[in-house]
Design an enzyme around this catalytic site. Structure first.
Site, PDB file in Angstrom:
ATOM      1  N   HIS A   1       0.500  -5.202  -1.609  1.00  0.00           N
ATOM      2  CA  HIS A   1       1.820  -5.734  -1.915  1.00  0.00           C
ATOM      3  C   HIS A   1       1.962  -5.865  -3.420  1.00  0.00           C
ATOM      4  O   HIS A   1       0.996  -6.226  -4.088  1.00  0.00           O
ATOM      5  CB  HIS A   1       2.019  -7.113  -1.250  1.00  0.00           C
ATOM      6  CG  HIS A   1       3.448  -7.497  -1.175  1.00  0.00           C
ATOM      7  ND1 HIS A   1       4.088  -8.120  -2.210  1.00  0.00           N
ATOM      8  CD2 HIS A   1       4.364  -7.314  -0.198  1.00  0.00           C
ATOM      9  CE1 HIS A   1       5.349  -8.314  -1.866  1.00  0.00           C
ATOM     10  NE2 HIS A   1       5.549  -7.838  -0.651  1.00  0.00           N
TER      11      HIS A   1
ATOM     12  N   ASP B   1       4.331  -6.121   7.269  1.00  0.00           N
ATOM     13  CA  ASP B   1       4.555  -5.010   8.193  1.00  0.00           C
ATOM     14  C   ASP B   1       3.341  -4.664   9.047  1.00  0.00           C
ATOM     15  O   ASP B   1       3.445  -3.860   9.960  1.00  0.00           O
ATOM     16  CB  ASP B   1       4.958  -3.758   7.395  1.00  0.00           C
ATOM     17  CG  ASP B   1       6.309  -3.933   6.732  1.00  0.00           C
ATOM     18  OD1 ASP B   1       7.196  -4.497   7.385  1.00  0.00           O
ATOM     19  OD2 ASP B   1       6.463  -3.524   5.572  1.00  0.00           O
TER      20      ASP B   1
HETATM   21  N1  ACO Z   1      -4.129   1.876   0.798  1.00  0.00           N
HETATM   22  C1  ACO Z   1      -5.031   2.323  -0.113  1.00  0.00           C
HETATM   23  N2  ACO Z   1      -4.981   2.065  -1.429  1.00  0.00           N
HETATM   24  C2  ACO Z   1      -3.967   1.301  -1.870  1.00  0.00           C
HETATM   25  C3  ACO Z   1      -2.994   0.773  -0.986  1.00  0.00           C
HETATM   26  C4  ACO Z   1      -3.089   1.082   0.390  1.00  0.00           C
HETATM   27  N3  ACO Z   1      -2.205   0.632   1.270  1.00  0.00           N
HETATM   28  N4  ACO Z   1      -2.097   0.046  -1.678  1.00  0.00           N
HETATM   29  C5  ACO Z   1      -2.498   0.105  -2.964  1.00  0.00           C
HETATM   30  N5  ACO Z   1      -3.628   0.859  -3.081  1.00  0.00           N
HETATM   31  C6  ACO Z   1      -4.400   1.103  -4.313  1.00  0.00           C
HETATM   32  C7  ACO Z   1      -3.733   2.120  -5.210  1.00  0.00           C
HETATM   33  O1  ACO Z   1      -4.155   3.429  -4.925  1.00  0.00           O
HETATM   34  C8  ACO Z   1      -4.140   1.640  -6.573  1.00  0.00           C
HETATM   35  O2  ACO Z   1      -5.475   2.025  -6.773  1.00  0.00           O
HETATM   36  P1  ACO Z   1      -6.005   2.400  -8.274  1.00  0.00           P
HETATM   37  O3  ACO Z   1      -5.891   1.121  -9.049  1.00  0.00           O
HETATM   38  O4  ACO Z   1      -7.400   2.840  -8.058  1.00  0.00           O
HETATM   39  O5  ACO Z   1      -5.105   3.484  -8.768  1.00  0.00           O
HETATM   40  C9  ACO Z   1      -4.148   0.115  -6.443  1.00  0.00           C
HETATM   41  O6  ACO Z   1      -4.409  -0.134  -5.049  1.00  0.00           O
HETATM   42  C10 ACO Z   1      -2.832  -0.551  -6.843  1.00  0.00           C
HETATM   43  O7  ACO Z   1      -1.786   0.044  -6.067  1.00  0.00           O
HETATM   44  P2  ACO Z   1      -0.328   0.349  -6.591  1.00  0.00           P
HETATM   45  O8  ACO Z   1       0.282   1.429  -5.780  1.00  0.00           O
HETATM   46  O9  ACO Z   1      -0.377   0.553  -8.085  1.00  0.00           O
HETATM   47  O10 ACO Z   1       0.383  -1.052  -6.323  1.00  0.00           O
HETATM   48  P3  ACO Z   1       1.936  -1.300  -6.290  1.00  0.00           P
HETATM   49  O11 ACO Z   1       2.133  -2.736  -6.532  1.00  0.00           O
HETATM   50  O12 ACO Z   1       2.648  -0.321  -7.164  1.00  0.00           O
HETATM   51  O13 ACO Z   1       2.343  -0.909  -4.770  1.00  0.00           O
HETATM   52  C11 ACO Z   1       2.654  -1.069  -2.434  1.00  0.00           C
HETATM   53  C12 ACO Z   1       2.463  -1.835  -3.756  1.00  0.00           C
HETATM   54  C13 ACO Z   1       3.774   0.006  -2.587  1.00  0.00           C
HETATM   55  C14 ACO Z   1       3.087  -2.031  -1.350  1.00  0.00           C
HETATM   56  C15 ACO Z   1       1.318  -0.378  -2.057  1.00  0.00           C
HETATM   57  O14 ACO Z   1       0.306  -1.345  -1.876  1.00  0.00           O
HETATM   58  C16 ACO Z   1       1.434   0.506  -0.812  1.00  0.00           C
HETATM   59  O15 ACO Z   1       1.820   1.682  -0.916  1.00  0.00           O
HETATM   60  N6  ACO Z   1       1.136  -0.054   0.424  1.00  0.00           N
HETATM   61  C17 ACO Z   1       1.276   0.691   1.637  1.00  0.00           C
HETATM   62  C18 ACO Z   1       2.744   0.690   2.072  1.00  0.00           C
HETATM   63  C19 ACO Z   1       3.197  -0.656   2.598  1.00  0.00           C
HETATM   64  O16 ACO Z   1       2.547  -1.289   3.417  1.00  0.00           O
HETATM   65  N7  ACO Z   1       4.393  -1.070   2.127  1.00  0.00           N
HETATM   66  C20 ACO Z   1       5.011  -2.329   2.568  1.00  0.00           C
HETATM   67  C21 ACO Z   1       5.019  -3.358   1.482  1.00  0.00           C
HETATM   68  S1  ACO Z   1       5.701  -4.864   2.064  1.00  0.00           S
HETATM   69  C22 ACO Z   1       7.322  -4.599   2.045  1.00  0.00           C
HETATM   70  O17 ACO Z   1       7.888  -3.872   1.264  1.00  0.00           O
HETATM   71  C23 ACO Z   1       8.122  -5.261   3.018  1.00  0.00           C
END
Ligand code: ACO
Length: 428
Positions: A307, A364
């Site tokens: 998140h 979610d």
């Molecule tokens: N699975 C694996 N790796 C992940 C995940 C995941 N679900 N989420 C984040 N990471 C990793 C990234 O690859 C990144 O790694 P790095 O530092 O080695 O490059 C690090 O964790 C940080 O992730 P970001 O994408 O930079 O974080 P951001 O805050 O931009 O994104 C997000 C947040 C979009 C929710 C992300 O965690 C994600 O894509 N999750 C899966 C989709 C999801 O569940 N979305 C619902 C969110 S809740 C809502 O909107 C209601």
């Protein structure tokens, strides 16, 4: 604590005031930056460090896992309130008295019909259309049947637009599902509660008496409350920014629905259940999928994990996990993907990749399992999220207009070509 921040650029020091919110969140107010620095701007892709507004609606502390609407803890609201009370308090600032709540519900009921011509628009969609696309389009189409602009300085006009949307939105959402299933449309029953009526519009059969288990309505109510607002997330920021051009309420909400649809936002609830199903079909090997999620060469992400703001745990996920166990137990349903989800969570919580990046289950992760137990088709999951988020979007749009916020218009740093000579097509 300092109430000023100093920036030094090109040997010149510029001071900015530091503002403090009611929960002691601090922000450097850079309103005067460009003027004082000769046009220097800031850059913050994804707005990870940028506050877009001051707001009195929702407080969340991602480090501590706190979420409150209008000062009330989400745990209390999920346990003790109903969705309409929560909607009222988000939109108008205070929990309603019994009289206010009754009037609010009566006003919604009085607007709960949809122009018959809307059916022609619905008919134009192919059955394969995703209900989120249909809902966004129908919400936009509502503008044609209702006054386009709201005089935001008139409390009466604002109230009337809000009530209309809260009344008609569930009808459109239910119709989007019925269209997909080739079922006759249902107008609901105004003698029922708001959430029960939504359920009836989705599930009543034309040739059978409508009956529902109370546990189903209570679970739905709780899920809607948990989704009702979440401060400046992607869809809410969309609603505010579209509304900041003085586009109407319905147009702004229609844009918010599109923003919510994406799998990185509300669309994750559909993506989670599809992921869990795929893992089940593939023999239930959670370790294989954990490895895929960690492999940077693999685009797979563990959906429902991570998140932007919660870096401890998502308090909504905790409530939903317990609710998933309760609801499935009460309805006597055993869903093998619930065990897969719990297994993935357990592994992730002790895996250095997830621990180091502070990736926890989000709202979610378990919600889809409950939706499925309630008989809601997978493609409707994000629509259910939109139904819950509607009061939050409305409250945020209203606040933005009442505070007379300026049009949203971020800056950029241009990295394209410098001035060059135009060449006629024959010379290229
Ligand atoms: N699975 C694996 N790796 C992940 C995940 C995941 N679900 N989420 C984040 N990471 C990793 C990234 O690859 C990144 O790694 P790095 O530092 O080695 O490059 C690090 O964790 C940080 O992730 P970001 O994408 O930079 O974080 P951001 O805050 O931009 O994104 C997000 C947040 C979009 C929710 C992300 O965690 C994600 O894509 N999750 C899966 C989709 C999801 O569940 N979305 C619902 C969110 S809740 C809502 O909107 C209601």
């Amino acid at each position: 604590m300092a109430d000023k921040a100093t920036l030094t650029i090109d040997g010149q020091s510029i001071e900015f005031p530091v503002i403090t919110g009611s929960e002691n969140e601090r922000a450097i107010n850079i309103k005067t930056l460009r003027g004082a620095s000769g046009g220097v701007t800031t850059i913050d892709p994804g707005y990870k460090n940028t506050g877009s507004c001051e707001s009195a609606i929702t407080f969340l502390d991602g480090e501590k896992g706190i979420l409150r609407y209008r000062g009330y803890a989400i745990e209390d609201l999920a346990e003790k309130a109903d969705f309409l009370e929560v909607a009222y308090s988000l939109i108008f600032g205070e929990l309603p008295t019994a009289d206010q709540l009754e009037k609010f519900h009566a006003d919604i009921k009085a607007e709960s019909h949809v122009d018959e011509d809307m059916k022609k628009i619905l008919d134009g969609f192919p059955k394969s259309a995703h209900p989120m696309g249909v809902l966004s389009a129908l919400t936009s189409a509502l503008i044609a049947f209702n006054p386009n602009t709201v005089n935001v300085d008139s409390e009466e006009e604002m109230y009337s637009a809000i009530v209309k949307l809260l009344a008609k939105f569930p009808v459109l959402a239910a119709w989007a599902m019925r269209k997909k299933k080739s079922q006759p449309l249902d107008y609901g029953d105004n003698s029922l509660g708001y959430v029960e009526n939504l359920h009836k519009m989705m599930f009543a059969k034309p040739n059978e008496e409508y009956k529902v288990d109370r546990a189903v309505i209570d679970a739905l109510d709780k899920l809607l409350i948990l989704h009702a607002d979440h401060e400046q997330n992607c869809s809410t920021s969309t609603v505010r920014i579209v509304g900041s051009s003085h586009a109407g309420l319905f147009a702004s909400i229609s844009a918010g629905i599109s923003a919510l649809w994406g799998p990185l936002h509300g669309g994750a609830n559909q993506a989670v259940i599809e992921m869990l199903e795929a893992i089940k079909e593939d023999g239930g090997d959670t370790k294989k999928y954990m490895a895929k999620a960690k492999d940077k060469a693999d685009p797979f992400r563990l959906m429902g994990f991570g998140h932007r703001v919660y870096k401890n745990f998502d308090p909504r996920a905790r409530i939903i996990k317990v609710a998933a166990d309760d609801v499935l137990g009460q309805l006597g349903i055993e869903d093998p993907v619930l065990e897969i989800a719990k297994g993935l969570e357990k592994e992730a919580l002790s895996d250095p990749y997830f621990v180091d990046r502070k990736l926890y289950p989000n709202v979610d992760f378990y919600s889809g399992i409950i939706y499925r137990a309630l008989g809601i088709p997978v493609e409707m999951f994000t629509v259910m999220f939109a139904l819950g988020r509607l009061p939050g979007w409305i409250a945020q749009w209203k606040e933005m207009r009442e505070r007379k916020e300026p049009i949203g218009r971020p800056r950029q740093i241009y990295i394209g070509e410098n001035l060059r000579d135009f060449k006629a097509v024959s010379d290229r």
